[in-house]
Each structure stands twice: as C-alpha cells, then as structure tokens.
Design a protein around this motif. Structure first.
Motif, short mmCIF file in Angstrom:
data_model
loop_
_atom_site.label_atom_id
_atom_site.label_comp_id
_atom_site.label_asym_id
_atom_site.label_seq_id
_atom_site.Cartn_x
_atom_site.Cartn_y
_atom_site.Cartn_z
N UNK A 221 25.74 15.78 2.70
CA UNK A 221 25.19 15.15 1.49
C UNK A 221 23.66 15.20 1.47
N UNK A 222 23.04 15.06 2.65
CA UNK A 222 21.58 15.18 2.71
C UNK A 222 21.14 16.60 2.38
N UNK A 265 26.78 9.22 -5.74
CA UNK A 265 28.04 9.34 -4.99
C UNK A 265 27.98 8.59 -3.67
N UNK A 266 26.87 8.70 -2.99
CA UNK A 266 26.72 7.99 -1.72
C UNK A 266 26.73 6.48 -1.94
N UNK A 272 31.35 5.55 5.69
CA UNK A 272 30.10 5.36 6.41
C UNK A 272 29.16 6.55 6.20
N UNK A 273 29.02 6.98 4.97
CA UNK A 273 28.12 8.10 4.68
C UNK A 273 26.78 7.57 4.23
N UNK A 274 25.73 8.26 4.63
CA UNK A 274 24.37 7.85 4.29
C UNK A 274 23.56 9.06 3.88
N UNK A 275 22.33 8.83 3.50
CA UNK A 275 21.37 9.90 3.25
C UNK A 275 20.19 9.71 4.20
N UNK A 342 20.51 2.08 -2.44
CA UNK A 342 20.94 2.62 -1.15
C UNK A 342 20.36 1.82 0.00
N UNK A 343 19.10 1.43 -0.13
CA UNK A 343 18.45 0.66 0.92
C UNK A 343 19.16 -0.69 1.11
#
Length: 418
Positions: A221-222, A265-266, A272-275, A342-343
């Motif tokens: 994703x990143x 999407x994230x 447990x997905x992140x950027x 997100x943060x």
C-alpha cells in the motif's frame, strides 16, 4: 590489551549497525543457493568451435538465408571470454532482425544473462534487456531476479531499478521473489533522494504502483501511494498523455485522487495495515511543491521565454487535464484530513518504507526462493529435453538432405551415361 581489543570490537559492531542502505540491503537478498550455477552448468552441453559457428552464420546471412535458433543458442552457450560476449551480442542482434526472430529460445536468453554476469559484462546484459526490441532479450522471472540481485548486492540501485522498469513493462511481477527484489531496489534507490527527470519519475512511479498492487500489506500500500503520487505529479505538470505513453497503466485521469484513495482504503481497513510515515511525508511535500508551482504560474511573473514555454505545455494539455489541475486545492485539503485520521487511528508506521521492505524480505524471501528453485530445476530439465530434440531434428534433416543430394547425383550420373 584486552580492553583495547574489546573497544575495537564494540566500534566495529557500531559501524556494522550504522551501515549505509546499500550495504544493509545485502543481508536479505538472494541466497548463495539461488545464485549458484551448479544446476545450470550440470546440464548436457553441446561443445562447439565459436570461430566455425561465426563463419557459418556469416555465410548464411550473406546468402540471405535464416540462421537457426539452435545455432545462436550454441554460440551463446559456448562463450568463454569477455570478447566473445561482444561477438554474441552482434549475432543476437542479427538474429533478431532475421526471418527467424520469433524463435529465440528461452534458455538462450537465460544463458546470455548468465554469461554476461560470469564474464564481467553486466552492462551488456542491461543494454540488451533495455533494448529488447532490438535484441529479443525478454528474460523470465528467475533470470530477472539474478540480474536485479547482482546490482543490489553491488549497491547500484539505479541500474537495479532500470531492470525493474523492464519487469514492469513486461508486467512480470508474478513471483513473490521478483516483487520483493523489485521493491528492495525501488525503496533503496528512492532513499538516495536522486534528482529525477519527468520520464524517470514516470518509470519509478509506474514500477512502484504495479509492483505494489501485488502486495496487500503495509509495503504494498505504501508503494501504491508513492507510485500514484509520482504519476500524479507527471500528470499535473505534463498532462495525462505524458503518463500513459508506452506504459501498461490504466487509462484514466486523477492519479493524485487515486493517491488519496489508497489513504482512504487504509483508513477504512480493519486489519493491521498502515502507511509508512516517510511516504506520507513525501506526498505532503509533493502536494506543497505542486501548489507552489501553481501559485507562481498564476502570478504572471514569468519572463517572456518562460511564458512561451508554459504556453507550449498548456497547448499539449486538453480541457480535462486543466480540470484535473483545478482540483489540486481539494486534494491538499483532503490529504490533510486523511493524514489526521490515519494518525488518530494509529495507522501511520514510524518505520521507513525501506525498512518495511527489508522486514518483508527477511520474513518471506526464503520461502519464495524455495518455490523458485523447484520451478527452475524443472524448467532447466524441460529446456534440456527441448534442446536435445532440436539437435536430433537437425541431424535428421541433414541426413535427409544428404540422402536427397546423393540421389540427385546418382540420377544425374545415370542420365549422363544414358
């Protein structure tokens, strides 16, 4: 004395821990078993005299007749020096521009790359891969991996990314090992903060995006975020047609919008997905840069020459491109909202994109190698069987041609006696 030795050991350990990205990347690249040549060298060979083969090919071409793929394969397989690599390059080019050009064997391509690596001619391998239309060199995934890995281990990430670009253009990111190696090269090159031309940004963005689509995790994703952002920058500055030229990309405007779509999407994902934070920082800087460029353009402070250049760029863009440019302020605002979201959700990974790729390689590359090696072994066996079949067919055709020749001579002699 003992204290002095201990101090030197501690100092060395600190140095190892602080190695540059190019050296630390080596730890998780392909193993010795993967790059070992034993399986390849153990195959049944067909020894040849290269001088005689070259003379035969030259005479055949002079008579405007096609050279067989088996002859080219024999020449490449029997290379034994750096100078012979140069000769083989010439005959690969000649073969590609002959009526038999479609029949270059997969094992010949693999053998060519291996010979280039063996005899210190890696630049020849890269040249023929980059100019595959002229040479017919379209490697398979295993062969691509060997070439990418050789550049990564030497810290030449720019050349490694050049190979990854060809993988992207062939849409050959099927193997997990190729995905991991490609992402390692791309992440390491990006960490060097190179100054890129528009075409280089487009190639890097497309490679990150298409490779990242194969990984449904933080790394993937990143990579998609970065890829869309780079392509969005090209779209904003040059227009959408500059993005798609020669690229296997989706024909649709709004790459910066798709960048924000990755963030959405994230944010909505339950896993447990992140950027990676550094990728979000890059997108933020990119949006600020584009905003500044847009503001300076609208101020009308350009010189006459700059105005003329800007007019040419605007002429190359259509109304839809200009409509997309008008959305920039919305994109900046939405990016800030999504970044805060997100943060607050704890979905920003403090580890760098490069570190995340290294962790992915550590976890998955060993298993990916095992599957590749099993497939490679069966592939080499299949190549060997096909090669032997071609040799037998060539022998039968020569025997048949000789028999027909003798029959013609006998008939001619009989006719003369009559």
């Amino acid at each position: 004395m003992a204290a002095s030795v201990w101090k030197r050991c501690v100092t060395a350990a600190v140095k190892v821990k602080c190695l540059s990205p190019s050296l630390s990347a080596r730890r998780w690249m392909l193993s010795a078993a993967y790059t070992d040549t034993k399986v390849w060298e153990a195959r049944e060979k067909d020894p040849q005299n290269l001088a005689l083969l070259a003379a035969t090919m030259d005479r055949t071409y002079d008579r405007n007749l096609p050279v067989s793929s088996l002859t080219v394969s024999r020449f490449v397989d029997n290379i034994s020096s750096r100078e012979e690599v140069d000769q083989a390059e010439y005959y690969l080019y000649k073969f590609r521009h002959s009526p038999n050009c479609w029949y270059l064997r997969d094992w010949t391509v693999h053998s060519w790359i291996r010979q280039c690596l063996k005899y210190g001619a890696r630049e020849k391998a890269l040249h023929t891969v980059k100019n595959n239309v002229q040479y017919g060199i379209f490697p398979d995934d295993f062969t691509f991996n060997l070439l990418i890995d050789s550049y990564i281990k030497d810290g030449d990430f720019k050349s490694a990314c050049s190979v990854v670009e060809e993988v992207m253009l062939q849409e050959a990111f099927d193997r997990p090992s190729t995905q991991i190696l490609s992402l390692s090269a791309l992440a390491s090159y990006r960490a060097m903060r190179p100054q890129l031309t528009v075409s280089e940004e487009r190639a890097l963005g497309a490679s990150l995006l298409i490779c990242g689509l194969q990984q449904d995790n933080t790394v993937g994703l990143s990579a998609q975020l970065l890829g869309n952002a780079l392509l969005g920058k090209v779209e904003m500055l040059e227009g959408i047609h500059a993005v798609f030229r020669g690229m296997p990309l989706f024909w649709g405007r709004g790459y910066l919008g798709r960048t924000l779509g990755v963030m959405e999407r994230v944010a909505a994902a339950s896993g447990d997905v992140k950027l990676s934070k550094d990728t979000l920082d890059y997108v933020n800087d990119l949006l600020q840069e584009l905003s500044s460029t847009s503001d300076s353009d609208s101020s009308g402070a350009e010189s006459a020459g700059e105005e003329e250049e800007e007019e040419k760029k605007e002429d190359a863009k259509d109304e839809d491109d200009q409509a997309e440019q008008a959305k920039l302020a919305q994109y900046v605002s939405r990016f800030k909202e999504l970044s805060s979201q997100l943060e607050s959700q704890g979905k920003v990974d403090s580890a760098s994109f490069q570190a995340s790729v290294a962790a992915l390689a550590q976890q998955n590359l060993t298993a990916a190698e095992k599957a590749d090696l099993e497939q490679y072994l069966s592939r080499v066996q299949a190549w060997g069987a096909e090669n032997m079949q071609l040799i037998r067919r060539e022998k039968e055709m020569r025997e048949k041609a000789e028999q027909e020749k003798q029959e013609r001579l006998a008939a001619k002699a009989a006719a003369q006696q009559a």
